[in-house]
Design a protein around this motif. Structure first.
Motif, short mmCIF file in Angstrom:
data_model
loop_
_atom_site.label_atom_id
_atom_site.label_comp_id
_atom_site.label_asym_id
_atom_site.label_seq_id
_atom_site.Cartn_x
_atom_site.Cartn_y
_atom_site.Cartn_z
N HIS A 63 0.79 -1.17 -0.02
CA HIS A 63 -0.06 -0.06 -0.04
C HIS A 63 0.93 1.22 -0.05
N SER A 66 1.63 3.03 3.64
CA SER A 66 2.22 2.27 4.58
C SER A 66 3.66 1.43 4.08
N ARG A 113 -1.61 0.02 -4.86
CA ARG A 113 -1.50 -1.26 -4.14
C ARG A 113 -0.93 -2.22 -5.07
N GLU A 323 -3.35 -5.77 5.74
CA GLU A 323 -2.51 -4.88 6.34
C GLU A 323 -1.24 -5.50 6.98
N ASN A 326 1.95 -4.76 5.23
CA ASN A 326 2.28 -3.40 5.31
C ASN A 326 2.59 -2.54 6.56
N LEU A 327 1.94 -2.96 7.64
CA LEU A 327 2.00 -2.46 8.89
C LEU A 327 3.40 -3.06 9.41
N ARG A 360 -3.07 2.89 15.02
CA ARG A 360 -3.15 2.23 13.65
C ARG A 360 -3.32 0.82 13.71
N ALA A 364 -6.54 -1.30 11.98
CA ALA A 364 -6.33 -2.34 10.99
C ALA A 364 -7.10 -3.81 11.61
N SER A 368 -9.65 -6.06 10.08
CA SER A 368 -9.35 -7.59 9.71
C SER A 368 -10.60 -8.54 10.37
N SER A 394 -9.41 -6.59 -0.14
CA SER A 394 -8.76 -6.92 1.11
C SER A 394 -8.48 -8.35 1.15
#
Length: 396
Positions: A63, A66, A113, A323, A326-327, A360, A364, A368, A394
């Motif tokens: 993403h 992130s 993305r 995520e 990415n996180l 954050r 997320a 999820s 997603s």
């Protein structure tokens, strides 16, 4: 090149590191790389014996806000763009009869993305680190506080080291997390079985044509088959079911008994289209079972001197918000940036990092959990089609 880093057993009782990262996944590597960009050395300890000890997983959508931001901070954005999978953002939603209910083409002009192979992304990060940064075959078995923010870490071979800043990037079952939190990942009620169809375009043509050039979701009755076309031309499939936590343990997934495992799985997809069932029957090699676990949505901890967490160690969640990777990348980059901004005061750095991390992560993880509920709910297909009509996929 970092992949020739020092071998297992090289540490001894007097070893001390100003900063130590436990785990050489994407988040831990991002932290080490951004620290290196700022001229700060970190030691990374990884349980795997080598960079190729195990397959790291399939495709990831990275993403802009992130994962890509982290790669920019790491000075690796151009290398990242070079491994983007053309066509990988295409998405197809099917019902159990194999009918396409929604389809989106690739969006290269948006570029927000793009899809990459996790193994390629990890290689870029590994290759960006100085020789000797990573200690391979160094499995952490415990850690304890020494006072004043320092910690002692013990390895499986009995050796120990100390550190001023301990970063737990050691995944779902983190040993470092026990220093901060009593939380243990809980089973979400969803089990995956992963399968691969190699050389799909030539050896598995019908399945390849069905799943398309990017991601595919086939959903019905609390179960699903999710796929990605990977950069090597293989189709990677996730067979997903609501199941008791011990269900997978009743199936023999050894290489010698793949047919039995396939037959057991297929009993749950008896009325599904033969092309979808072929993603199981025609799979090459072993099937890989995986229970989906998650930490509490609101997982956090009190500021504890000298130690913090990133990635799955901090906020393990199901793969239905897109995520996780990415996180982890963003966590690593932001933590390293904070440490670089406070070279003489790591506690201020860790405080600033966690101030952003917790909200954050909460957002997320909540997304999820909500997505998992509807993906395996009674109206999953219709809800996903509706969502895809106005939102991004997603998928992982």
């Amino acid at each position: 090149m970092s992949t020739h880093a020092s071998a297992h057993g090289s540490t001894h009782a007097s070893t001390h590191h100003p900063i130590a990262v436990i785990g050489a996944g994407l988040g831990g590597l991002a932290a080490a790389r951004v620290l290196h960009v700022h001229g700060i050395e970190a030691a990374v300890y990884e349980a795997d014996a080598s960079p190729t000890a195990r397959h790291q997983g399939g495709m990831l959508d990275i993403h802009g806000e992130s994962g890509q931001a982290a790669l920019r901070a790491a000075g690796l954005y151009e290398e990242f763009r070079a491994i983007v999978h053309p066509g990988g953002e295409a998405t197809r939603i099917l019902d159990k009869d194999g009918t396409v209910r929604h389809e989106e083409g690739d969006r290269p002009e948006e570029g927000d993305r793009p899809e990459v192979d996790r193994n390629d992304l990890r290689r870029i990060l590994l290759d960006s680190l100085p020789e000797g940064t990573i200690r391979w075959g160094a499995k952490v078995t415990g850690a304890r506080a020494l006072g004043g923010g320092r910690h002692e870490v013990t390895l499986a071979d009995g050796s120990v080291f100390t550190t001023d800043v301990l970063i737990g990037a050691d995944g779902a079952w983190s040993r470092i997390r026990t220093l901060l939190s009593p939380a243990i990942p809980a089973y979400t009620g969803i089990s995956f079985v992963e399968a691969d169809l190699h050389e799909a375009a030539t050896r598995h043509r019908a399945a390849a044509e069905l799943v398309g050039g990017g991601s595919m979701f086939a959903l019905a009755e609390g179960k699903g088959i999710l796929t990605h076309l990977e950069t090597d031309g293989s189709v990677h499939a996730y067979v997903a079911l609501k199941a008791d936590e011990d269900w997978l343990s009743t199936i023999d997934f050894t290489d010698t008994d793949t047919d039995t495992a396939k037959k057991t799985l297929l009993t749950h997809f008896e009325d599904w289209d033969d092309r979808l069932r072929a993603l199981i029957t025609d799979a090459d090699g072993a099937l890989v079972p995986r229970l989906i676990h998650a930490l509490p949505v609101d997982h956090r901890w009190e500021r504890t001197a000298g130690v913090t967490l990133l990635g799955d160690a901090a906020h393990l969640m199901s793969p239905f918000a897109g995520e996780g990777a990415n996180l982890a990348l963003l966590d690593g980059a932001e933590l390293a940036t904070a440490l670089a901004a406070h070279p003489a005061d790591p506690e201020s750095a860790l405080t600033a990092y966690e101030r952003s991390l917790f909200p954050r992560s909460h957002r997320a993880a909540g997304e999820s959990a909500a997505n998992l509920t509807f993906m395996f709910g009674p109206n999953a297909l219709e809800e996903l089609v509706d969502m895809m009509s106005g939102h991004e996929p997603s998928d992982h």
